[in-house]
Every structure is written in structure tokens, then in C-alpha cells.
Motif scaffolding. Structure first.
Motif, PDB file in Angstrom:
ATOM      1  N   ASN A 140       6.087   1.894   6.813  1.00 38.73           N
ATOM      2  CA  ASN A 140       7.408   1.713   7.421  1.00 38.73           C
ATOM      3  C   ASN A 140       7.474   2.189   8.870  1.00 38.73           C
ATOM      4  N   THR A 141       6.545   3.022   9.272  1.00 32.33           N
ATOM      5  CA  THR A 141       6.575   3.560  10.638  1.00 32.33           C
ATOM      6  C   THR A 141       5.327   3.196  11.436  1.00 32.33           C
ATOM      7  N   ASP A 142       4.511   2.341  10.879  1.00 27.62           N
ATOM      8  CA  ASP A 142       3.261   1.950  11.527  1.00 27.62           C
ATOM      9  C   ASP A 142       3.555   1.091  12.760  1.00 27.62           C
ATOM     10  N   ARG A 143       3.171   1.570  13.934  1.00 26.61           N
ATOM     11  CA  ARG A 143       3.451   0.848  15.168  1.00 26.61           C
ATOM     12  C   ARG A 143       2.342  -0.119  15.573  1.00 26.61           C
ATOM     13  N   LEU A 144       1.223  -0.085  14.878  1.00 25.60           N
ATOM     14  CA  LEU A 144       0.126  -0.983  15.219  1.00 25.60           C
ATOM     15  C   LEU A 144       0.243  -2.342  14.528  1.00 25.60           C
TER      16      LEU A 144
ATOM     17  N   PRO B 227       0.812  -1.216   0.000  1.00 21.02           N
ATOM     18  CA  PRO B 227       0.000   0.000   0.000  1.00 21.02           C
ATOM     19  C   PRO B 227       0.849   1.271   0.000  1.00 21.02           C
ATOM     20  N   ALA B 228       0.256   2.364  -0.482  1.00 19.05           N
ATOM     21  CA  ALA B 228       0.915   3.661  -0.424  1.00 19.05           C
ATOM     22  C   ALA B 228       0.933   4.168   1.015  1.00 19.05           C
ATOM     23  N   TYR B 229      -0.099   3.815   1.764  1.00 19.91           N
ATOM     24  CA  TYR B 229      -0.164   4.175   3.180  1.00 19.91           C
ATOM     25  C   TYR B 229      -1.126   3.220   3.871  1.00 19.91           C
TER      26      TYR B 229
END
Length: 260
Positions: free
Chosen positions: A250-254, A224-226
Motif C-alpha cells: 500500500n505504500t510502495d513507491r516503486l 502479497p504480504a509485503y
């Protein structure tokens, strides 16, 4: 791409996060061949769910797979039983087992004894459960844990799963989240699951809110793009969206990286 059991993905490791209360079942009552009714009936037993005879919570035609204990909280404790049985006839090359989730709640409580009443929340699943198929979290803010159920499609791509939330309202257990249906198989193998169908998606509970982390944009759901994070709150009559936000994969903490 291997199928990942999404039921293990919603772990946040912080206060207020969803949790499990599972014990692997060791008893296997009855036969695996359907010869009597597979509908459980009420049973008499002790008031402490841990003292219940587990064999009594599964029909004679079923086999016990998992047991989850829901703590008392502000209401009575409960027991969730995952079990399976065979279809009436075996079909070569197909899994003819069907999996059931039943919630047992005590009624007519007297000194040391209670009548335990079953509510079947998943009547027929072609997919088995695991220890994380049920997670506990109080998303209704009534002081009693609700049930977050995740049933993973073992033969689907992109981590497809069917998810629901069940709450005890008064003396009844009812679905408060999870509209939709998922049809699987054809003919004698057909089965339909109720709930929201998700893919490549993490979900769970945090601080009394239900959250979903889904892929958006890009060339495919796996790239995904986001990712879109949505947090919703139970009002007593329905769900209200509290917040939505976009985050980089890349920064998703969930979620746990990388995805399967």
C-alpha cells in the motif's frame, strides 16, 4: 487478470532513472515471408545513426517494428532495431512471427562514414516488442547507456516477462544480467528466451543501481504480504547486493497501484 506490459512499470520520474529513446518505425522493408536469410550483415553508412537508412538494418525477409537510439556518451552511439519475420511455414491458429532485437555499433569509423556491425541480443522471441521493451540507463558507470530489455509473455498470467541487461564492453555487446531461460510453445512453435523470468515484478535503474520490486508472502503473488525491494550494483565482474528492504504494497513507491 489481464497481462500488463511490465516494461512500462519501472518509471521513477527522477534524476538517474532509466529512460527510453524510442522512435516508432514507419518503414516496412521486404516481404513478411521468409525466402532469404534473416541474419543481418554489416552495412556501410554515415556516422550519425539518425542518418542511417533503416531499411538497410533489417534483412529483406523482415519487417521493421521499432528503433531505439543510444546516445554517444563516452563511447560511440548505437542503434537498437526491433523487427520480425515469419517462420518458414504458417501454422493455422498460431502466430508464426518471430521477433528479433539487433544492436548496431559503428566500427572502422572514417571521415563521414562508418561500418555498422550488428549484434543480435534477442535472436528469436515469440512475443512482440513495444516502445518500452528497451530502456536506457548507465548501470555499469562507464558513461555509456546500457540496455534494459523487457519481453512480456503475451499469453501468460501474472505479468510474466523475461528481462536482461546488455552492456557494451570494448567492441562487444554482451549480457551482464539475466540468467535463466523461458521455454514457450511446442513442436514447430517452440521458442526459448534467455534472461531472468519475473512475475508481478517491477524493475528498473536508479542512481546507477539496478532494482527489483517483487511480491513476497501472502496467499498468492497477486496479493502479497509485503514486497521485497532489492538494489544491486555492477562491480565490473558481477553484481553486488547493496540493500534489501520490505515495504507494504500500500505504500510502495516503486510500483504503480493497483497492479493490473
Amino acid at each position: 487478470m489481464p497481462v500488463l506490459a511490465l516494461s512500462i512499470l519501472g518509471v521513477l520520474g527522477c534524476n538517474g532513472a532509466d529512460r527510453t529513446a524510442v522512435r516508432e518505425a514507419s518503414s516496412s522493408p521486404g516481404s513478411s515471408v521468409v525466402s532469404v536469410s534473416v541474419r543481418p550483415g554489416a552495412v556501410e553508412g554515415p556516422t550519425d545513426p539518425h542518418d542511417l537508412d533503416l531499411a538497410a538494418l533489417v534483412p529483406a525477409a523482415g519487417r521493421l517494428d521499432h528503433v531505439w537510439y543510444v546516445p554517444r556518451g563516452t563511447s560511440n552511439p548505437q542503434v537498437v532495431v526491433g523487427w520480425h519475420h515469419q517462420l518458414g511455414r504458417r501454422i493455422p491458429g498460431y502466430d508464426s512471427r518471430r521477433y528479433v532485437l539487433t544492436v548496431w555499433s559503428p566500427v572502422r569509423i572514417r571521415l563521414g562514414t562508418a561500418r555498422w556491425k550488428p549484434t543480435t541480443v534477442v535472436p528469436v522471441s515469440p512475443f512482440s516488442f513495444d516502445g518500452r521493451s528497451i530502456r536506457l540507463a548507465d548501470v555499469t558507470d562507464d558513461g555509456h547507456d546500457d540496455l534494459l530489455t523487457t519481453i512480456v509473455c503475451s499469453g501468460c498470467n501474472h505479468g510474466t516477462a523475461v528481462v536482461s541487461v546488455f552492456a557494451t564492453v570494448g567492441a562487444k555487446v554482451r549480457r551482464i544480467y539475466g540468467r535463466g531461460a523461458f521455454d514457450w510453445g511446442k513442436g514447430a512453435q517452440h521458442a526459448s528466451l534467455s534472461g531472468r523470468v519475473i512475475g508481478e515484478t517491477w524493475w528498473g535503474a536508479r542512481g546507477g543501481l539496478l532494482w527489483f520490486d517483487e511480491p513476497r508472502g501472502g496467499i498468492s503473488v497477486c496479493c502479497p504480504a509485503y514486497r521485497l525491494q532489492t538494489f544491486i550494483h555492477w562491480t565490473g565482474r558481477g553484481w553486488r547486493t547493496v540493500m534489501r528492504r520490505r515495504v507494504s504494497p500500500n505504500t510502495d513507491r516503486l510500483i504503480r497501484q493497483p497492479f493490473p
